[in-house]
Design a protein around this motif. Structure first.
Motif, short mmCIF file in Angstrom:
data_model
loop_
_atom_site.label_atom_id
_atom_site.label_comp_id
_atom_site.label_asym_id
_atom_site.label_seq_id
_atom_site.Cartn_x
_atom_site.Cartn_y
_atom_site.Cartn_z
N THR A 141 -8.25 -6.44 13.48
CA THR A 141 -8.66 -5.31 12.64
C THR A 141 -7.46 -4.40 12.38
N ILE A 142 -7.62 -3.53 11.38
CA ILE A 142 -6.57 -2.57 11.04
C ILE A 142 -6.37 -1.62 12.22
N GLU A 143 -5.13 -1.36 12.54
CA GLU A 143 -4.80 -0.50 13.67
C GLU A 143 -5.47 0.86 13.54
N GLY A 144 -6.15 1.28 14.61
CA GLY A 144 -6.77 2.59 14.63
C GLY A 144 -8.11 2.66 13.94
N TYR A 145 -8.65 1.52 13.53
CA TYR A 145 -9.92 1.54 12.81
C TYR A 145 -10.89 0.55 13.45
N SER A 146 -12.13 0.98 13.61
CA SER A 146 -13.18 0.10 14.15
C SER A 146 -14.08 -0.31 13.00
N PRO A 147 -13.97 -1.53 12.54
CA PRO A 147 -14.75 -1.96 11.37
C PRO A 147 -16.24 -2.02 11.67
N ASN A 205 0.45 -13.03 11.05
CA ASN A 205 1.37 -13.33 12.15
C ASN A 205 0.67 -13.63 13.46
N GLY A 206 -0.66 -13.58 13.45
CA GLY A 206 -1.43 -13.99 14.61
C GLY A 206 -1.31 -13.11 15.83
N ASP A 207 -0.98 -11.81 15.62
CA ASP A 207 -0.82 -10.95 16.79
C ASP A 207 -2.10 -10.20 17.14
N GLY A 208 -3.20 -10.47 16.44
CA GLY A 208 -4.48 -9.85 16.74
C GLY A 208 -4.67 -8.47 16.15
N VAL A 209 -3.72 -8.02 15.32
CA VAL A 209 -3.79 -6.71 14.70
C VAL A 209 -3.45 -6.84 13.22
#
Length: 944
Positions: free
Chosen positions: A748-754, A765-769
């Motif tokens: 998900t987008i950093e700092g946001y809870s979808p 890039n597969g870093d989970g963010v």
């Protein structure tokens, strides 16, 4: 029926091969340039063309790339600006219109992806509104040999307009009157939501964002009020488009011209008036002025050529125009349409119960009052231009030698007169002790104020000396010209902008079979660093051609009339009009060292960072093509490939640093490539009194960003370089989250809870963010295809023609107040939002969950970021124009002294086939601006 089968089969086969071409001509002249030049209808036009430095040789003996359309093909098109009549007619030229406001149509024209220079009778002009009847022909010039002589401003191509001239013979007088009705095409405003649906969706968005409906949204009482409409003052449901816009408006044009001459004097004189009303409603409260968005134009032209002696000719061409534009007082038309986008139907009533204008603390600008009760404004543009020339043939010295001088003066002035007044709006505030409704007032009513200002003022002068030579020795043909010119423009308070230099062109042919051409320019401008005040550059070009049909091995091929291969390559420039940006400029401003007074000291700072190495942009232009005519010139075709590399483009470095404390300057470091195909195919055939023609063209255009000084990126996919110019950039969308289970563990987008219903994005890039490292270019990288086709027939006195125009592989990005819901908090919403995601519509939703762009679960920070989700197909095909005419038999009209009388009906923008993206809205103006008009027109032409 066999007469129709053959040409249709030929066209069908060729369309799979050819990619673009010129617009078709009338039945009698649908032939390539080398055939057209012998047509009596074009004799004078081509003589004038040959005087231009960009048309020194006929097409048959030329290696240049050009496409021409005659003015008579489009001079009855009901438009004010002639570029709007060129859409779909000329190879490589794309024309789009984003606005329908009179004299502010928002059109753009691009030639092989670039902005071309406009010439009128061989002199650079910025005029796009002239009398349609004064145009003899329009030619687009696209190759290096044609453009090299333009030097520092030739890389974008050129549009050359030749005006009509007189010819020896009996005086001819022509009158044309046209009367039409315009109807606004649909755009986004046509699909806004009514008050009830708007209120429902707004409440839903509040809940989605974690906000309370109570106190923030619409109560159930209000919802019931909107649904029943029982109290329109308290619960309004106003269709503001219907309140402000009319369903139709008139347009009329009147033209009177005369031409003729003898062996000594030739003349063409033209008068034209056009009156185009706008779509705004008016009110009886304004008895002395109009608040509609209308325009009136007055045009006059006089072209006179004189044979002073057998060897000396002279000419004076004068044009004048007056353009008057009207608008509501305190707002341009675009501002009213911005209000329409920002105001929901439920915002306030048009009028309160006591007759005052409705409004509120949030909406203090009643749209109807803004339109009819804010006064009016006038914009008046006055233009005068004069061209003079003197030409001397020097056959006594050497046959074919000539010298010519010419000069021109152009003056343009725009004056704005604004008579504005303000108005108050009122919002119900409760009920008094007597039972009367009380109101809160916002704004004030004022008397009309008057201001006058100069919108723009510019003038230019042009001088040129040219020497030419045209002669054939046995099988050797020579055509050469060398000239020196100076073009000086003064725009407003700016310092003069001057381009000057010398240029030349030499063409050689052997037995009209083998062709060679050279062009060059040594010119420059006065806004670049150089000790002498001007910086000059050298721009050469060369071309080769081969008329294959002249070869002996093809002399017995009876079905082949002409076949030519040609190619050219050269260098041209683009003046970026850098306004002395190589000079470092400083400004001074008072500064307070202690306390609040600014008189204690002064700081001196740089206004901008100068670039001492700034220069013009450059282009290397390659063109190769084949054209020919077959079957007794009934079939003509042209196919061209081009590849143009633009370097030294003025851009700001993408890898600059804010540590400098001042903006970086533009530098000549950018590089782009545009390449593709232009092609055309025309078929014309006549059988006694019946003739018909079919023309098809398409233009395939690619582009590539080669260098833009991008900042170093962590991953390869983050670079824009290597992709098409202007490619969209952002996240790759992968649909909508359907439930909480999908969200758990998903990047998900950093700092946001979808939330369910939000857009989900690909984690590149597969870093989970999801962050800047997951952004990349998106959208199709296929070539854009511009289409045009014209068909028609004539039978005795009846004539018919239709023009189709379209675009394929075009994509549009939908964003902002013109598409998304509740922008700025409470703005309009549209039918497209009815397809939003809800738990009940999760599998069929076509739009994310709704958001008010506020609250703890604000969806805008996720859903409204740049992403592929909002990219849509922009394909469309439009029936651009259609015309049906009838010429009354001459034996009847001549009895009353008329040479000919023609009655015609025509239409503009009559029908459009487009993708579902636009939901029935116009594909060129789908965002909610002033609507483009669909025009139905009737006309009469009388010739004496």
């Amino acid at each position: 029926m066999s007469i129709f089968i053959k040409p249709f089969m030929v066209l069908l086969c060729c369309l799979f091969i050819f990619i673009d071409g010129t617009g078709a001509q009338e039945v009698t002249v649908i032939r390539p340039y080398n055939q057209l030049r012998n047509d009596s209808l074009l004799t004078d036009s081509l003589k004038n063309l040959k005087q231009l430095i960009y048309f020194n040789t006929p097409k048959r003996l030329s290696t240049t790339s050009s496409a021409m359309v005659l003015g008579k093909e489009f001079n009855t098109t009901p438009v004010v600006a002639y570029p709007l009549a060129l859409a779909g007619r000329l190879a490589g030229l794309s024309v789009s219109q984003g606005n329908g406001e009179p004299l502010n149509e928002g059109f753009s024209y691009r030639l092989r992806g670039q902005s071309p220079l406009i010439f009128i009778d061989g002199i650079p002009r910025s005029v796009t509104e002239i009398s349609m009847e004064e145009i003899e022909s329009v030619t687009v010039l696209k190759d290096a040999v044609s453009l090299a002589m333009l030097g520092v401003r030739g890389s974008g191509g050129a549009i050359s307009i030749v005006t009509k001239k007189g010819s020896p013979g009996k005086q001819q007088i022509s009158f044309t009157g046209q009367w039409g009705t315009q109807r606004p095409l649909q755009n986004l405003i046509s699909h806004s939501l009514d008050a009830y649906n708007y209120a429902q969706l707004y409440n839903e968005a509040l809940v989605n964002d974690g906000l309370s409906v109570a106190g923030n949204g619409f109560s159930q009482v209000a919802l019931n009020g909107f649904q029943t409409g029982n109290n329109p003052y308290l619960y309004p449901n106003v269709d503001w488009r219907d309140q402000v816009l009319k369903n139709s408006a008139t347009i009329a044009r009147y033209n009177l011209n005369t031409s003729g001459g003898n062996n000594y004097v030739k003349y063409f004189i033209n008068l034209e008036h056009i009156n185009q009303n706008g779509f705004f409603k008016e009110s009886d409260i304004n008895t002395n002025y109009s608040t509609n968005a209308g325009a009136k134009g007055y045009f006059i032209r006089s072209n006179v050529d004189v044979n002073l002696t057998d060897k000396i000719t002279a000419g004076i061409y004068i044009q004048g125009r007056i353009l008057n534009k009207n608008n509501p007082g305190n707002a341009a038309a675009d501002n009213i349409f911005s209000s329409l986008l920002a105001t929901p139907n439920s915002a306030y009533p048009v009028y309160n119960a006591n007759g005052s204008y409705g409004g509120s603390s949030q909406f203090t600008n009643n749209i109807l009052a803004q339109s009819i009760n804010s006064g009016y404004s006038l914009s008046n543009t006055r233009t005068v231009l004069t061209d003079v020339y003197l030409k001397h043939t020097l056959d006594d010295l050497s046959k074919g030698l000539w010298v010519k001088v010419r000069a021109s003066f152009f003056s343009n002035l725009n004056e704005n007169l604004v008579r504005v007044k303000s108005f108050a709006v009122f919002e119900p505030n409760g009920v008094s002790g007597t039972g009367e409704t009380t109101y809160r007032q916002f704004g004030t009513n004022s008397e009309q104020g008057n201001t006058n200002s100069i919108g723009f003022q510019n003038r230019s002068d042009f001088q040129e000396l040219s020497i030419g030579y045209n002669r054939t020795f046995s099988k050797h043909g020579f055509d050469a010209v060398i000239l020196a010119n100076r073009d000086n423009l003064v725009n407003g308070t700016n310092l003069p902008y001057t381009i000057q230099g010398i240029s030349g062109h030499v063409a050689y042919n052997y037995d009209e079979k083998y062709l060679a051409e050279l062009s060059f320019a040594q010119n420059g401008a006065n806004r670049y660093p150089n000790n002498g005040g001007f910086k000059y550059g050298f721009f050469p070009a060369a071309g080769l051609g081969w008329n294959i049909n002249k070869e002996s091995f093809l002399k017995d091929v009876s079905w082949l009339n002409n076949l030519k291969l040609y190619t050219s390559y050269g260098k041209s420039g683009k003046n970026n009009t850098a306004y002395y940006t190589y000079m470092q400029v400083y400004n001074a401003s008072p500064t307070a060292y202690f306390g609040s007074s600014a008189a204690a000291g002064t700081t001196v700072g740089e206004s901008y960072l100068a670039n001492p190495n700034i220069t013009w942009e450059k282009a290397k232009i390659f063109n190769a093509g084949v054209d020919g005519t077959l079957f007794k010139n009934q079939l003509s075709f042209n196919v061209e490939y081009y590849s143009n590399v633009y370097s030294d483009l003025s851009i700001v470095r993408g890898n600059n640093s804010g540590l400098l404390g001042i903006s970086y300057p533009e530098e000549n470091i950018g590089k782009q490539r545009y390449y593709g195909w232009d092609a055309q195919i025309n078929w014309a055939q006549r059988f006694n009194d019946f003739g018909y023609f079919i023309s098809a063209n398409a233009s395939l255009q690619n582009s590539k960003l080669i260098y833009s000084a991008e900042a170093n990126q962590r991953y390869e996919w983050m670079y824009r370089t290597g992709h098409p110019v202007g490619q969209n950039y952002g996240y790759l969308a992968e649909g909508l989250f359907q439930n909480q289970q999908e969200i758990t563990g998903y990047p998900t987008i950093e700092g946001y809870s979808p939330q369910p219903g939000d857009i989900k994005y690909r984690d590149l890039n597969g870093d989970g963010v999801i962050n800047q490292y997951d952004q990349t270019t998106f959208g199709s990288e296929k070539a854009t295809v511009f289409l045009g086709s014209r068909i028609g027939f004539s039978f005795k006195g009846i004539d018919f023609s239709a023009l189709f125009q379209g675009v394929l592989n075009q994509q549009v990005y939908l964003s902002g107040n013109s598409y998304r819901e509740f922008q700025s908090g409470t703005a309009q919403a549209y039918e497209i939002q009815l397809g939003r995601w809800t738990p009940a519509t999760a599998t069929t939703a076509t739009y994310p969950r709704l958001t008010t762009s506020s609250g703890p679960r604000n969806g805008a920070q996720n859903n409204f970021v740049s992403s592929s989700y909002w990219l849509r197909s922009g394909n469309y095909v439009r029936l651009k124009t259609i015309e049906l005419g009838y010429t009354i038999p001459g034996k009847l009209t001549k009895k009353i002294g008329l040479q000919s009388t023609r009655i015609f009906l025509n239409g503009l923008n009559l029908y459009t086939w487009s993708s579902d993206t636009f939901n029935g809205a116009d594909p060129e103006n789908y965002t909610g601006g002033y609507p483009i008009g669909k025009v139905f027109n009737v006309g009469l032409n009388i010739q004496l």
